[in-house]
Design an enzyme around this catalytic site. Sequence first.
Site, PDB file in Angstrom:
ATOM      1  N   GLY A  35       0.994  -1.337   0.166  1.00 43.23           N
ATOM      2  CA  GLY A  35      -0.277  -0.479   0.190  1.00 43.23           C
ATOM      3  C   GLY A  35       0.657   1.235  -0.103  1.00 43.23           C
ATOM      4  O   GLY A  35       1.734   0.862  -0.117  1.00 43.23           O
ATOM      5  N   LEU A  36       0.381   2.317  -0.572  1.00 46.04           N
ATOM      6  CA  LEU A  36       1.363   3.272  -0.528  1.00 46.04           C
ATOM      7  C   LEU A  36       1.892   3.683   0.814  1.00 46.04           C
ATOM      8  O   LEU A  36       1.309   3.514   1.961  1.00 46.04           O
ATOM      9  CB  LEU A  36       0.078   4.901  -0.894  1.00 46.04           C
ATOM     10  CG  LEU A  36      -0.705   4.687  -1.835  1.00 46.04           C
ATOM     11  CD1 LEU A  36      -1.495   5.879  -2.040  1.00 46.04           C
ATOM     12  CD2 LEU A  36      -0.161   5.278  -3.356  1.00 46.04           C
ATOM     13  N   SER A  37       2.633   5.008   0.672  1.00 50.52           N
ATOM     14  CA  SER A  37       3.271   5.291   1.788  1.00 50.52           C
ATOM     15  C   SER A  37       2.061   6.081   3.404  1.00 50.52           C
ATOM     16  O   SER A  37       1.518   6.750   2.563  1.00 50.52           O
ATOM     17  CB  SER A  37       4.502   6.133   1.719  1.00 50.52           C
ATOM     18  OG  SER A  37       4.931   6.941   2.576  1.00 50.52           O
ATOM     19  N   SER A 109       5.820  -1.710  -2.130  1.00 54.12           N
ATOM     20  CA  SER A 109       6.079  -2.458  -3.163  1.00 54.12           C
ATOM     21  C   SER A 109       4.858  -2.479  -4.090  1.00 54.12           C
ATOM     22  O   SER A 109       3.401  -3.395  -4.166  1.00 54.12           O
ATOM     23  CB  SER A 109       5.934  -4.301  -2.193  1.00 54.12           C
ATOM     24  OG  SER A 109       4.876  -4.571  -1.040  1.00 54.12           O
TER      25      SER A 109
HETATM   26  P1  ADP Z   1       3.378   2.390   6.910  1.00 63.13           P
HETATM   27  O1  ADP Z   1       3.793   1.740   7.785  1.00 63.13           O
HETATM   28  O2  ADP Z   1       1.711   2.856   5.612  1.00 63.13           O
HETATM   29  O3  ADP Z   1       3.975   4.194   5.641  1.00 63.13           O
HETATM   30  P2  ADP Z   1       1.835   4.046   8.491  1.00 63.13           P
HETATM   31  O4  ADP Z   1       1.627   2.711   9.754  1.00 63.13           O
HETATM   32  O5  ADP Z   1       3.631   4.571   8.819  1.00 63.13           O
HETATM   33  O6  ADP Z   1       2.072   4.165   7.151  1.00 63.13           O
HETATM   34  O7  ADP Z   1       1.294   5.666   9.244  1.00 63.13           O
HETATM   35  C1  ADP Z   1       0.188   5.427   8.662  1.00 63.13           C
HETATM   36  C2  ADP Z   1      -0.751   6.402   9.728  1.00 63.13           C
HETATM   37  O8  ADP Z   1      -2.347   6.218   9.571  1.00 63.13           O
HETATM   38  C3  ADP Z   1      -0.377   6.222  11.143  1.00 63.13           C
HETATM   39  O9  ADP Z   1      -0.375   7.822  11.530  1.00 63.13           O
HETATM   40  C4  ADP Z   1      -1.896   5.666  11.972  1.00 63.13           C
HETATM   41  O10 ADP Z   1      -2.520   6.349  13.398  1.00 63.13           O
HETATM   42  C5  ADP Z   1      -2.743   6.963  10.553  1.00 63.13           C
HETATM   43  N1  ADP Z   1      -4.219   5.946  10.646  1.00 63.13           N
HETATM   44  C6  ADP Z   1      -5.435   6.804  11.056  1.00 63.13           C
HETATM   45  N2  ADP Z   1      -6.166   5.625  10.931  1.00 63.13           N
HETATM   46  C7  ADP Z   1      -5.782   4.056  10.471  1.00 63.13           C
HETATM   47  C8  ADP Z   1      -6.061   3.323   9.850  1.00 63.13           C
HETATM   48  N3  ADP Z   1      -7.542   2.911   9.943  1.00 63.13           N
HETATM   49  N4  ADP Z   1      -5.293   2.534   9.812  1.00 63.13           N
HETATM   50  C9  ADP Z   1      -3.562   2.285  10.176  1.00 63.13           C
HETATM   51  N5  ADP Z   1      -3.429   3.682   9.942  1.00 63.13           N
HETATM   52  C10 ADP Z   1      -4.331   4.388  10.316  1.00 63.13           C
END
Ligand code: ADP
Length: 199
Positions: A35-37, A109
Amino acid sequence: MSTPKNIHTTFDRILQRKDKEAMLNQKGMVVWMTGLSGSGKTTIAVALEKLLAEKGILTQILDGDNIRSGINNNLGFSEEDRKENIRRIAEVSKLFVNCGIVTLNCFVSPTKDIRQQAKQILGDDMVEVFINTPFDECEKRDVKGLYAKARAGEIKNFTGLDAPFETPEAPLLDIRTVGLSVEECATQIYDAVLPLIKQ
Ligand code: ADP
């Protein structure tokens, strides 16, 4: 790939995967989150790890930042380096799986090709989970400030902006995070993977 000359593997002499899985009372597997960043991969993996730990399941989270600051700290973002990045991640995951451990992989990915490459190494031990958060929502969250930098032209080839994200065609799960709590997202994955881990 065939084993290079003068390399004598010991796979047949070490304790087998099934013995280790019996010790741990779980089956090793890779939950590959794409999934996206900022879509929520790592946040959900942390919550999922907690749920699995409550069931006594041993896990290892692998994410872009811990891998790129360690084993892959010599790799950049060229096509060749991205491929090598995924190859090493998949091979490291395989070592964990062969120990009976459940690996939670959090990597953008972005292309079918990259995910296919991981699948070739991991086979049926890997399931794909799409952390499906729209670009606009990820940009609004902008947890690491990367979207602002990419908009300002400070980051090139940013996934979703000037580099593609190809939607997974047949993931085990499609988690639409908008409107759901982190716990709800983690629980959806937990419910789907628990029967695969505790067979
Ligand atoms: P990634 O690892 O995909 O780059 P992160 O986990 O670092 O993303 O960041 C996701 C952000 O989105 C976090 O700050 C998290 O608290 C927020 N967020 C809000 N709603 C959700 C949700 N339902 N599931 C996951 N993250 C969420």
